[in-house]
Motif scaffolding. Structure first.
Motif, PDB file in Angstrom:
ATOM      1  N   ARG A   5       0.841  -1.207   0.000  1.00 57.20           N
ATOM      2  CA  ARG A   5       0.000   0.000   0.000  1.00 57.20           C
ATOM      3  C   ARG A   5       0.868   1.246   0.000  1.00 57.20           C
ATOM      4  O   ARG A   5       0.564   2.236  -0.656  1.00 57.20           O
ATOM      5  N   GLN A   9       1.205   4.308  -2.642  1.00 62.21           N
ATOM      6  CA  GLN A   9       1.115   5.747  -2.359  1.00 62.21           C
ATOM      7  C   GLN A   9       2.229   6.506  -3.076  1.00 62.21           C
ATOM      8  O   GLN A   9       2.005   7.573  -3.636  1.00 62.21           O
ATOM      9  N   GLN A  12       1.434   6.711  -6.748  1.00 65.79           N
ATOM     10  CA  GLN A  12       0.377   7.695  -6.980  1.00 65.79           C
ATOM     11  C   GLN A  12       0.927   9.116  -6.895  1.00 65.79           C
ATOM     12  O   GLN A  12       0.558   9.989  -7.683  1.00 65.79           O
ATOM     13  N   ALA A  16       0.897  12.014  -9.714  1.00 60.92           N
ATOM     14  CA  ALA A  16       0.233  13.292  -9.477  1.00 60.92           C
ATOM     15  C   ALA A  16       1.056  14.460 -10.010  1.00 60.92           C
ATOM     16  O   ALA A  16       0.524  15.525 -10.275  1.00 60.92           O
ATOM     17  N   ASN A  17       2.352  14.248 -10.163  1.00 61.64           N
ATOM     18  CA  ASN A  17       3.185  15.334 -10.683  1.00 61.64           C
ATOM     19  C   ASN A  17       4.107  14.782 -11.762  1.00 61.64           C
ATOM     20  O   ASN A  17       5.282  14.519 -11.543  1.00 61.64           O
ATOM     21  N   ARG A 307       6.388  19.119  -0.112  1.00 61.33           N
ATOM     22  CA  ARG A 307       5.328  18.208   0.315  1.00 61.33           C
ATOM     23  C   ARG A 307       5.286  18.024   1.825  1.00 61.33           C
ATOM     24  O   ARG A 307       4.739  17.036   2.318  1.00 61.33           O
ATOM     25  N   GLU A 310       1.852  17.329   3.133  1.00 59.44           N
ATOM     26  CA  GLU A 310       1.390  15.975   2.829  1.00 59.44           C
ATOM     27  C   GLU A 310       2.024  14.985   3.804  1.00 59.44           C
ATOM     28  O   GLU A 310       1.352  14.086   4.326  1.00 59.44           O
ATOM     29  N   ILE A 324       6.973   6.576   5.887  1.00 60.24           N
ATOM     30  CA  ILE A 324       7.358   7.738   5.073  1.00 60.24           C
ATOM     31  C   ILE A 324       8.668   7.459   4.346  1.00 60.24           C
ATOM     32  O   ILE A 324       8.808   7.708   3.142  1.00 60.24           O
ATOM     33  N   GLN A 327       8.022   5.156   1.530  1.00 59.96           N
ATOM     34  CA  GLN A 327       7.294   5.767   0.414  1.00 59.96           C
ATOM     35  C   GLN A 327       8.255   6.555  -0.478  1.00 59.96           C
ATOM     36  O   GLN A 327       8.228   6.428  -1.704  1.00 59.96           O
TER      37      GLN A 327
END
Lengths: 401, 244
Positions: A5, A9, A12, A16-17, A307, A310, A324, A327
């Protein structure tokens, strides 16, 4: 499962950028493409080298008259003799074949009105075995031929075509350097060397005939030696060198009047400077990967700064520092791995175009792909860890303010 | 439910110690709707961060649902936040360029067990804040009030013990703010424990009880005599607009 998962993230976030993601990826794409192309070129050269070594014979050595670096024997050097061949045969262990060769690069051959220039070799019967090259029609050179200085020869396919056309040459007489010889056989077709030499433009005669009747010399041009075991070659080369030094009364640093070619020296010569060049180019590709990695790291660092909210939010809703960290590492590794796939694809494409449109030897293989993957993982981890750590260590209280 | 006792927080900058919380004690029971009030610099944000398990006190005790929060490490605090606390921030903090559904499902990513019915739960949470028809909208396609409602749905999805809202209407116009407060009121009626952090007395009066902080200590802690009704205010606001 949680890891899956979290990687999701990261992916994704990359999606997104897309612009930022592309810039992070660019260095890897270029570096990997360069690496792929360079390695394909290197592999192509290596294949050419291997082919030459194979032609030379992986278990073969050539003891050649004359020092220096020329490919062929020095015709002016007269010190290499049949006795040297005999001494090598008797004194160096584990040799399968030792066969002396007397030769001329160009000799005039004539049949009726047809003339041609051939490469001329005087050989012993073991020559056939030493080169794995036999008569396709008629017979090869025999011990009897050598013992009797027989006026016979065996010709290559090119000579046959040039002098006889379609008619049967066996039993016909030809003139070699004005000496009359009877054609007793025709050699198997060998084709052209990687360097463009025509192997079939050749005429072989018994070595005694060559030395006494045709060339009128006491020396030989070279001695071809086949070892039983390629692993013994380095030692045998040393022994042969020592033996010839003793026989020719040479003490280093006095210059040798002979040299020994081996698969190793042949490969070295065939590679020439291409190896140095290709190492340099690989270093350049590596450098561009590192530069790409530094760019990736910097964009990631900026991105971590941008970020912060975020990251703070993720921490607030339950992400641990590890989550984190992973990710951002996943983002970095995804960038380098996708960059690697794109770079490999681009490199392969350029390679295929080069192969279609030029004569440069190119071989596409799995190695650059594997190396690229290793590079991608390495660069992604190495340059991703710092930004990822920075992100993981952010204090959520401060980022959410 | 929530029990804090002698809570202190001191920030250190080099050798300079700045005490922000100087012994705060109170209890919040399940189902309560409490506002924590104070002007800026009174330790209100610090208290909220501690209650939200984002920060630890320098001294004192904090029991959340029976768990001694002060003794937990960073990872355990993350787990606790994930499980027991739903945050609503002034600035919404939705995921950049993500759909409402994805923003709402974010806390589940970090749950120990990702529920099979995650999407269904997100849909329900969005329906609860009146955004059932905005599931695939991204932040830039939503108004401020709608974005804050997505954030509330996100806070609801893990079914937390406490909803912790920090100036939730601070970035919104009056009408959107009232709508948000109406949602909180509804959630309270459904039995949720809500802690509202604000500097605005009018907003605080939406709660049943107000704890006022002054200079790092509790100045007053008492029930609200006349609780505001955001639904009523919305009606009046609507009526006012109708007249125009």
């Amino acid at each position: 499962m949680r890891m899956q998962r979290i990687v999701g993230q990261g992916i994704q976030a990359l999606g997104a950028n897309k612009m930022r993601t592309f810039f992070m990826m660019a260095g890897t794409i270029v570096g990997i493409a360069a690496l792929t192309i360079i390695m394909a070129l290197g592999k192509g050269t290596e294949k050419k080298v291997m082919k030459r070594v194979e032609t030379f014979g992986p278990r073969a050595m050539m003891l050649i008259a004359g020092g220096g670096k020329n490919a062929g024997p020095d015709m002016t050097v007269t010190t290499l003799t049949m006795d040297d061949a005999r001494a090598v045969r008797e004194q160096v262990k584990d040799l399968e074949i030792v066969t002396p060769i007397a030769w001329r690069f160009r000799i005039n051959v004539k049949y009726d009105a047809n003339r041609y220039q051939a490469v001329f070799w005087g050989v012993e019967p073991s020559w056939h075995e030493a080169w794995n090259w036999y008569a396709a029609e008629g017979d090869g050179i025999t011990d009897g031929d050598v013992a009797t200085m027989a006026r016979v020869c065996v010709i290559g396919q090119t000579i046959r075509r040039k002098l006889f056309g379609d008619s049967d040459p066996v039993g016909e007489n030809i003139y070699v350097n004005k000496v009359r010889l009877t054609v007793k056989g025709v050699l198997e077709k060998k084709g052209t060397s990687p360097m463009g030499t025509d192997f079939d433009n050749r005429i072989i005669v018994p070595i005694t005939t060559a030395m006494r009747r045709v060339l009128n010399v006491d020396h030989v041009g070279a001695i071809r030696i086949i070892t039983r075991d390629a692993a013994l070659m380095p030692r045998q080369i040393k022994e042969i060198r020592a033996l010839i030094h003793a026989r020719h009364h040479i003490t280093p640093p006095q210059e040798d009047d002979f040299r020994i070619a081996s698969p190793v020296s042949i490969a070295k010569m065939a590679r020439g400077t291409s190896r140095t060049l290709s190492i340099l180019l690989i270093a350049l590709a590596g450098l561009s990967l590192i530069v790409g990695g530094v760019v990736l790291m910097n964009i990631l660092l900026i991105s971590v700064g941008e970020r912060q909210k975020e990251i703070g939010l993720r921490r607030a809703v339950g992400a641990t520092r590890r989550d984190i960290l992973f990710q951002f590492l996943a983002e970095s590794l995804t960038v380098t791995c996708i960059g690697m796939l794109a770079g490999s694809g681009l490199g392969a494409l350029v390679t295929l175009i080069l192969r279609q449109s030029t004569k440069i030897p190119i071989v596409l293989s799995w190695e650059p792909f594997a190396l690229s993957l290793a590079f991608a993982l390495l660069v992604g981890t190495f340059f991703g860890i710092q930004p990822a750590r920075k992100a993981a260590l952010l204090n959520p209280v401060e980022t959410l303010r | 439910m929530i029990e804090v006792e002698g809570l202190e927080k001191t920030y250190f900058a080099g050798s300079v110690a700045t005490p922000v919380l100087k012994g705060v004690s109170f209890r919040i029971d399940e189902g309560e709707y409490v506002a924590i009030m104070g002007t800026s610099g009174t330790g209100k944000s610090t208290l909220m961060n501690i209650l939200g398990c984002l920060d630890k006190p320098t001294a004192g005790r904090y029991l959340l649902d029976g768990t001694d929060v002060v003794s937990l490490d960073d990872d355990a605090l993350s787990g606790l936040r994930n499980e027991k606390i739903g945050f609503v921030f002034q600035q919404f903090h939705l995921l950049e360029r993500a759909t409402a559904m994805r923003s709402v499902m974010l806390p589940l990513i970090y749950a120990d067990d990702y529920p099979e019915n995650a999407e269904e739960r997100a849909e329900k949470a969005l329906a609860a804040v009146g955004l059932a028809d905005r599931r695939q909208y991204r932040p830039n396609e939503l108004s401020g009030g709608q974005q804050q409602r997505v954030a509330i749905a996100r806070a609801l999805i893990t079914d937390p013990e406490i909803i912790l809202a920090d100036e939730p209407t601070g970035a919104l116009d009056r009408k959107s703010g009232l709508e948000i407060m109406a949602i909180f009121k509804k959630l309270h009626r459904q039995g949720r424990t809500i802690i509202l952090v604000t500097h605005d007395r009018a907003l605080a009066e939406n709660a049943q009880r107000i704890i006022v902080l002054e200079d790092g200590k509790i100045a007053t802690d008492g029930a609200v005599e006349k609780q505001r009704d955001p639904d009523l205010e919305l009606d009046t606001l609507g009526a006012g607009e109708d007249k125009k």
